[in-house]
Design an enzyme around this catalytic site. Sequence first.
Site, PDB file in Angstrom:
ATOM      1  N   HIS A  64       0.869  -1.182   0.000  1.00  0.00           N
ATOM      2  CA  HIS A  64       0.000   0.000   0.000  1.00  0.00           C
ATOM      3  C   HIS A  64       0.907   1.234   0.000  1.00  0.00           C
ATOM      4  CE1 HIS A  64      -2.735   2.965   1.896  1.00  0.00           C
ATOM      5  NE2 HIS A  64      -3.733   2.171   1.550  1.00  0.00           N
ATOM      6  N   ASP A  67       3.240  -4.504   7.892  1.00  0.00           N
ATOM      7  CA  ASP A  67       2.001  -3.730   7.834  1.00  0.00           C
ATOM      8  C   ASP A  67       0.853  -4.716   8.042  1.00  0.00           C
ATOM      9  OD1 ASP A  67      -0.329  -2.527   7.052  1.00  0.00           O
ATOM     10  OD2 ASP A  67       0.460  -1.672   5.191  1.00  0.00           O
TER      11      ASP A  67
HETATM   12  N1  PMP Z   1      -1.740  -0.590   4.586  1.00  0.00           N
HETATM   13  C1  PMP Z   1      -2.710  -1.341   4.055  1.00  0.00           C
HETATM   14  C2  PMP Z   1      -2.380  -2.720   3.539  1.00  0.00           C
HETATM   15  C3  PMP Z   1      -4.008  -0.844   3.978  1.00  0.00           C
HETATM   16  O1  PMP Z   1      -4.983  -1.590   3.436  1.00  0.00           O
HETATM   17  C4  PMP Z   1      -4.284   0.450   4.486  1.00  0.00           C
HETATM   18  C5  PMP Z   1      -5.676   1.046   4.416  1.00  0.00           C
HETATM   19  N2  PMP Z   1      -6.276   0.959   3.161  1.00  0.00           N
HETATM   20  C6  PMP Z   1      -3.241   1.185   5.046  1.00  0.00           C
HETATM   21  C7  PMP Z   1      -1.983   0.633   5.077  1.00  0.00           C
HETATM   22  C8  PMP Z   1      -3.444   2.556   5.604  1.00  0.00           C
HETATM   23  O2  PMP Z   1      -4.229   2.514   6.745  1.00  0.00           O
HETATM   24  P1  PMP Z   1      -4.708   3.855   7.462  1.00  0.00           P
HETATM   25  O3  PMP Z   1      -5.140   4.773   6.365  1.00  0.00           O
HETATM   26  O4  PMP Z   1      -5.819   3.419   8.328  1.00  0.00           O
HETATM   27  O5  PMP Z   1      -3.563   4.413   8.187  1.00  0.00           O
END
Ligand code: PMP
Length: 410
Positions: free
Chosen positions: A127, A204
């Site tokens: 991500h 993550d």
């Molecule tokens: N990593 C992954 C794999 C995610 O799916 C997400 C949210 N879509 C995030 C990081 C970011 O999370 P947040 O916006 O809640 O900090």
Amino acid sequence: MNAVPNSTDWAAVRADFPVLTREVHGKPLIYFDSANTGQKPEAVIAAVDDFYRRHNANVSRAVHALGSEATELYESARSKLARFLNVRGDELVLCSGTTFAINLVAYSWALPRLKAGDAIVLTRMEHHANIVPWQLVAQRTGAVIKVAEIDERGQLDLDQLYSLLTPEVKLLALTHVSNVLGTVNPVREICREARKRGIVTLIDGSQAAPHRPLDIAAIGCDFYAITGHKMSGPTGTGALWARREHLDAMPPFIGGGEMIKEVRFEGTVFADGPRRFEAGTPNIAGFAGLGAAVDYLSALGMANIEAREQALLSRFTDALKQVPGLRIFGEAADKAAVVSFLIEGAHAHDLATLLDLEGVAIRSGHHCAHPLMQHFGVPATCRASLAYYNTFEEIDAFVTALTKVRKLLA
Ligand code: PMP
């Protein structure tokens, strides 16, 4: 709700989620976007409501009753999460979510340590939250980023990954579960290989913590990030677990109140442990809600939740494979209930927009994973993501809606 593993009344569980009784465009809502954010049970909504109605005060600073109650709620969220993740509470930094957690490691651990000639290894399926902070670190330190690639099923090529783990590599940062492909990475084995080579690991866990039992101690990583809003908890909550040796060696990232022992104009003595990274007033109501979410998930049992979601995924995948022209992205052997797909001749956004008119909520777009889209040579996919509160009937209704919409676009 009275949850008994293996004989869970999933209809009763679903009834705990007020939003799932909604209609959208005159149709019953089918919420298949839980990888984006999870829906909240009544117990979580009530905990947030109760905080503001009965306990609202700031944490730590006040000695009055409400202040102690607010502090107790906030700290009990930390200890509940610690138990849930099998880590020590004094190694758990509470923060706004995975994005903050990864940035904390980037600014506080990596930036002071990395230098030109060092390398950071990421994977193709990250991500943006686990890419961009490292690019910022790389720009400022002269370190380089290397990428572990995936095979045609959307699984990491472990041989190639291990071949990247050379002596210049200081950090390996990877997702536990892909938010696009659903791939579950063998993080335990990967962390063992990294550790053998003296490489620090960050996982993550955004898409893992809501869906399977987690034992961070057993994974053997150095950092693990989670986000509360995908775990049936409120937005703006999350945590970073870090080995105590790292936490103790990390300078603060954000300065302010709550994170100090003593402040003089000549200099400040910082608080020990997680509190050094929790400057300012936290999202206390949110953490009261996250504590309730952890209680809720624990009562259901994460193994039970995982089994339920795997059953839903299996039915969903079989049904989607019957839809003519549909291509699934990601068919890993170990996969969470996330299905990315495209239908020949139809744009992802058109599909999602027409499905919305049928009451179906899915996500279309790049899912904050541009490098993965580049790999597949597509600008966007549709993504349907399920959770334990979804039903087999919704899957059937989804496929009926998709078949109707596909004909309109063909
Ligand atoms: N990593 C992954 C794999 C995610 O799916 C997400 C949210 N879509 C995030 C990081 C970011 O999370 P947040 O916006 O809640 O900090």
